[in-house]
Each structure stands twice: as C-alpha cells, then as structure tokens.
Design an enzyme around this catalytic site. Structure first.
Site: not given
Length: 297
Positions: A132-133, A215
């Site tokens: 998506f990003e 992360d």
C-alpha cells in the site's frame, strides 16, 4: 570499529513499538543505539486508552544541538519512524543532511509513508514499505509480481539502493496461508560497476494484529544488511526469520494468557522481545528467499 545508530522514533512506557521495538534487538546484535523519542506515550494507540507527550521540532533541535556541542554526532546509521508533523519531519531531514556531510557513507533506512516522498526517500538507502505504501509513494498499482518490481525500480530511481516490499496482496505459490514479500537491491560500487539482486519470500501468516513489527523489521534489516552488505537474500532471510520467531513466541504466549476460544488483548499481544534474545542473535532460518535475478555489470 563500533557501529552507532541514531534512532528517531516513538517511545512507549509499556510494550514494544518504535524505539522500544528497535533498540534492544540492535543492541543484542552489537550496535550502539542513541535514541531520540519523537513521542512518549503510556502505551501504543491500539489500546483502549493512551496518554503522553509529543516532541516538537524545536525540542528535537535542542536535543541534537546538545549532541553536536559535545562533538559526539557521528553515526553510521539513522533509523526513523513515521511522523505526522511536517515541521518535525523537516528537522529530521536537516539532521540527516548534516550527518551525511560529516559521514558520506552514513546509511539511512526508512519506514515510510507518502508525506516522506519528496524529502526523505531521496536520502534513504534502505526502504521498507508495504504494498500500500509503495503504491502511494509511486502512484502505481501492484497487481502482479512484474508490477511490484517495476514499482521497486521507481523507488530505486528516487534514491534507495535496497527496497523490500515487506508484505503484498500477491498470491503465494504455497497457498493462502502465506504472504509474499519481495526485495530488490541495486548497488553502484566505487569503480562504477553495478550489482543487482531480486528476491521473493513466502512468509507464513499469523491470525492476529501485532504492533511494532514494522519497526522491528526495519531495525533487523538495518542490522543484517550491515552484516551482509552485498547479499540481500541472506539479510532478508535472517530478518524475516527473526520476525517469525518473535511473532510465533508472542502468539503462543498471547493465546495461553487469553484462554481457550478468546481473542488476545493488545496487552497480551505485545511482542515477546526479551524472551526472543537468542533468536534475534542467531536466528534459525525458517523462511528461504528465492533469488529471481542476480547480475553484475
């Protein structure tokens, strides 16, 4: 030579996200980590309640000035997380540019969203978007593996030499219980010669929502790329295998705590990071990356 990372990410008192997800695993792998907390929250925002403070651009600048005045602003890597605040982001960009002048070989991996496209992507060396990003960053849709590698090529052209699509909606040859992740690396050596590598991984799905895994992925890819700078396959296999071990340990614990037939709570699904120390240091490879293309020019 010791390797030092400046990590500018969020911090939570309870649980693992941002700097809490990145610092311990990097330290376990021998990196010195200097952390600046972009926010300090009681816990991540997936809980029913959360409280805390947000660091402003001016406050970030003050912290960096303190490091600079003591002449200890030399870093090998900068790791940054997502920021909604444009002025904070611009200060991060200024810091990266200044540090890159001091150390041209500084590496900047990035975990990005579109707001970063024009200013941060060109400074990044390692990019770890999900599908998506990546689509938002390039303005292109991904429907096939060919589309995915075209999108990654567009991202390479923006600056980063390593791009890993951490997850995609592409069908896995192993069935619907697997996610497809893809990686592409294009390195220009000092003599002008180029090497490139494209890989594909089928990652087992887990039926739960975890926070802080992106992360952790970015931090582990930083670490394993450092140890395997010209071998994307090895770096990704170790990164994804660490993720698999941490997530498996977390879901096993969460299900035990929740009890039969009950969905685990956000607190029960906090990553079992400390308990995974041995797997972070020396991960048994459970996901193999398939090399689709390798070349040297």
């Amino acid at each position: 030579m010791e390797c030092r990372v400046l990590s500018i990410q969020s911090h939570v008192v309870r649980g693992y996200v941002g700097n809490k997800s990145a610092t311990f695993p990097l330290q376990v792998l021998g990196f010195e980590v200097d952390s600046i907390n972009s926010v300090q929250f009681s816990n991540h925002t997936g809980y029913a309640h959360w409280k805390g403070q947000v660091l402003t651009a001016d406050e970030l600048n003050v912290l960096y000035e303190g490091i600079k005045l003591n002449k200890v602003n030399h870093y090998d890597y900068i790791l940054t997380g997502y920021s909604r605040d444009t002025s904070f982001l611009e200060t991060v960009v200024d810091i990266i540019q200044e540090l890159k002048k001091a150390n041209p070989s500084l590496y900047v991996p990035e975990n990005l969203l579109p707001v970063y496209r024009d200013k941060v992507v060109p400074l990044a060396d390692i990019l770890t978007p999900n599908q998506f990003e990546a689509e938002l960053l390039t303005g292109r849709k991904v429907n096939t593996q060919e589309d995915a590698f075209e999108v990654m090529d567009l991202l390479h052209k923006m600056g980063p030499e390593t791009v890993v699509l951490t997850s995609s909606d592409l069908p896995s040859k192993k069935g619907d219980q697997f996610l497809v992740a893809l990686g592409s690396q294009k390195i220009v050596k000092p003599d002008g010669s180029k090497t490139s590598q494209k890989i594909c991984m089928d990652i087992p799905k887990v039926d739960a929502v975890f926070v802080g895994t992106g992360d952790l992925f970015a931090a582990m890819l930083l670490a394993w790329t450092h140890h395997h700078p010209k071998d994307l396959k090895a770096a990704c296999e170790k990164t994804v295998s660490v993720m698999h071990h941490v997530i498996k340990r977390t879901i096993t614990y969460a299900n035990e705590m929740a009890g039969p037939g009950k969905r685990p709570s956000p607190a029960q699904l906090e990553l079992r990071m400390v308990q995974s120390k041995a797997d972070i240091e020396n991960p048994a490879i459970v996901v193999e990356a398939k090399v689709l293309h390798k070349s040297s020019q």
